[in-house]
Structure formats: C-alpha cells, structure tokens
Design a protein around this motif. Structure first.
Motif, PDB file in Angstrom:
ATOM      1  N   ASN A   1     -12.826  33.179 -25.416  1.00 51.28           N
ATOM      2  CA  ASN A   1     -13.454  31.872 -25.259  1.00 51.28           C
ATOM      3  C   ASN A   1     -12.778  31.130 -24.119  1.00 51.28           C
ATOM      4  O   ASN A   1     -11.655  31.441 -23.733  1.00 51.28           O
TER       5      ASN A   1
ATOM      6  N   ARG B   1     -23.239  30.135 -26.284  1.00 47.09           N
ATOM      7  CA  ARG B   1     -22.032  29.470 -25.801  1.00 47.09           C
ATOM      8  C   ARG B   1     -22.376  28.056 -25.361  1.00 47.09           C
ATOM      9  O   ARG B   1     -23.535  27.735 -25.087  1.00 47.09           O
ATOM     10  N   ASN B   2     -21.337  27.204 -25.263  1.00 42.88           N
ATOM     11  CA  ASN B   2     -21.510  25.872 -24.695  1.00 42.88           C
ATOM     12  C   ASN B   2     -21.510  25.981 -23.176  1.00 42.88           C
ATOM     13  O   ASN B   2     -20.737  26.774 -22.616  1.00 42.88           O
ATOM     14  N   MET B   3     -22.354  25.193 -22.549  1.00 42.14           N
ATOM     15  CA  MET B   3     -22.353  25.103 -21.086  1.00 42.14           C
ATOM     16  C   MET B   3     -21.029  24.452 -20.673  1.00 42.14           C
ATOM     17  O   MET B   3     -20.500  23.616 -21.400  1.00 42.14           O
TER      18      MET B   3
ATOM     19  N   ASN C   1     -18.402  21.979 -19.390  1.00 44.53           N
ATOM     20  CA  ASN C   1     -18.344  20.513 -19.308  1.00 44.53           C
ATOM     21  C   ASN C   1     -19.554  19.841 -19.949  1.00 44.53           C
ATOM     22  O   ASN C   1     -20.039  18.828 -19.451  1.00 44.53           O
ATOM     23  N   SER C   2     -20.063  20.435 -21.036  1.00 42.72           N
ATOM     24  CA  SER C   2     -21.250  19.894 -21.688  1.00 42.72           C
ATOM     25  C   SER C   2     -21.274  20.360 -23.141  1.00 42.72           C
ATOM     26  O   SER C   2     -20.644  21.343 -23.500  1.00 42.72           O
ATOM     27  N   SER C   3     -22.028  19.652 -23.949  1.00 45.87           N
ATOM     28  CA  SER C   3     -22.229  20.099 -25.327  1.00 45.87           C
ATOM     29  C   SER C   3     -23.506  20.930 -25.447  1.00 45.87           C
ATOM     30  O   SER C   3     -23.821  21.440 -26.520  1.00 45.87           O
ATOM     31  N   GLU C   4     -24.235  21.059 -24.341  1.00 47.70           N
ATOM     32  CA  GLU C   4     -25.472  21.836 -24.340  1.00 47.70           C
ATOM     33  C   GLU C   4     -25.155  23.323 -24.512  1.00 47.70           C
ATOM     34  O   GLU C   4     -24.206  23.853 -23.952  1.00 47.70           O
ATOM     35  N   LYS C   5     -25.987  23.996 -25.310  1.00 48.13           N
ATOM     36  CA  LYS C   5     -25.803  25.422 -25.585  1.00 48.13           C
ATOM     37  C   LYS C   5     -26.637  26.270 -24.631  1.00 48.13           C
ATOM     38  O   LYS C   5     -27.676  25.834 -24.148  1.00 48.13           O
TER      39      LYS C   5
END
Length: 189
Positions: free
Chosen positions: A59, A114-116, A118-122
């Motif tokens: 990770n 996975r998270n992008m 610097n973002s919480s977007e997956k």
C-alpha cells in the motif's frame, strides 16, 4: 482470458469472462487498466505476478519491501514448469523455455480497488497480460493487432524490453503506435 486468438488469426471476445470482471466494479467508479506488452519469453506474466503481489499486500502508506515477501521469498506464483505448484488461480501463468505460454489477451479476474492519490475517490485497477510478440507462430499482423488492442484498452501500457532498449524496440513501438493512431482516426466521409 478476455480475447482469444483463433487458428485463422482472428480474435474472439470472451464476453462472459470480461462481464464477470466488469460486474465487480461499481458503475460510478473510475477504472485504470495496466497492460504489459513485449516480445515473447521476456517475462511479461512474471512481471504482472510481481504487480499482483503488490496489489494484494502493498500500500502507498507503507514504503517498506515487506509486501515482496508475503507470498514467500521465491517468486513461484504461476510457474507452469513446477508440476507440484497448483497456483494457476492465484497468478498469471508463466514458464521458462522457448515455447510461448500466454496467447491472446488476459485480464486478472478481479479489480483492485484503491484510493486515488491525494483523494478519497476510489479507482478500480485492472491488470492485463498479452501474448508475446515476435514468436515463430504469430504473424506480424496479429502481433500488431494485439499491441493495438492492448493500447486501445489500456490507461497505462508497459512495453517490456529484455535487457536494454535497442533501436528495433523503438521502431516496433513507433510502428505499433501508428497502427493505434490510425485505428482512432475517423474515416474520411
């Protein structure tokens, strides 16, 4: 396997296999497709197994190398030379020697979510293995088509080169890139 090559050098979409993978991805999620292309017998499937190890055990918060040893010190996943090893469902198949192992285009059976950065977007990450180029069984046309198909479906494409980059590697890359560019162009009306 998501694309098979037929005996008469055509392609067959394995839509059921592709649908099984795609159905695991939420409709609103972004997708990144990572593919590896290159000459046959240069370690594309082996490299992808290394990626699988990272996707399973690594990770971005842990920059150590611990993930490399989670499945053992030897990189034996997918080794078709070892009859005692039954791990074909855990890895991309590979083997030493002169005979090709991968034909067509294969996609790993599950996306890695996975998270992008610097973002919480997956994001869903899909790994793709391709038939090796320039073997003694495949025509240059089929080789170019496999490279082109892989290029068209990939967000990131790795051109795996044995040892160091040679002039012919760059020429092949330019040729196959031109095929891909032509495939994307709109036909003249």
């Amino acid at each position: 396997q998501i694309i098979k090559t037929t005996e008469n050098s055509n392609f067959e979409l394995c839509s059921e296999n592709l649908d099984e993978i795609i159905q695991q991805i939420p409709d609103d999620m972004k997708v990144a497709v990572v593919s590896v292309v290159g000459a046959f017998r240069t370690g594309k499937s082996f490299l992808l197994n290394f990626f699988l190890r990272y996707m399973r055990h690594g990770n971005s918060d842990d920059m150590s190398e611990n993930w490399m040893l989670k499945d053992g010190e030897n990189m034996s996943e997918g080794n078709m030379n070892d009859p005692s090893s039954d791990n074909s469902n855990l890895s991309f198949g590979w083997r030493g020697g002169e005979e090709r192992n991968t034909t067509g285009i294969w996609m790993w059976s599950e996306p890695f979510i996975r998270n992008m950065p610097n973002s919480s977007e997956k994001i869903a990450i899909l790994l793709v293995d391709t038939q090796g180029m320039f073997d003694n069984e495949t025509t240059m046309t089929v080789t170019a088509q496999i490279f082109g198909l892989s290029t068209l479906i990939s967000s990131y494409q790795i051109y795996n080169v044995d040892k160091r980059i040679q002039e012919d590697n760059l020429q092949h890359l330019a040729l196959f890139s031109e095929y891909g560019r032509m495939a994307l162009e709109k036909p003249d009306a």
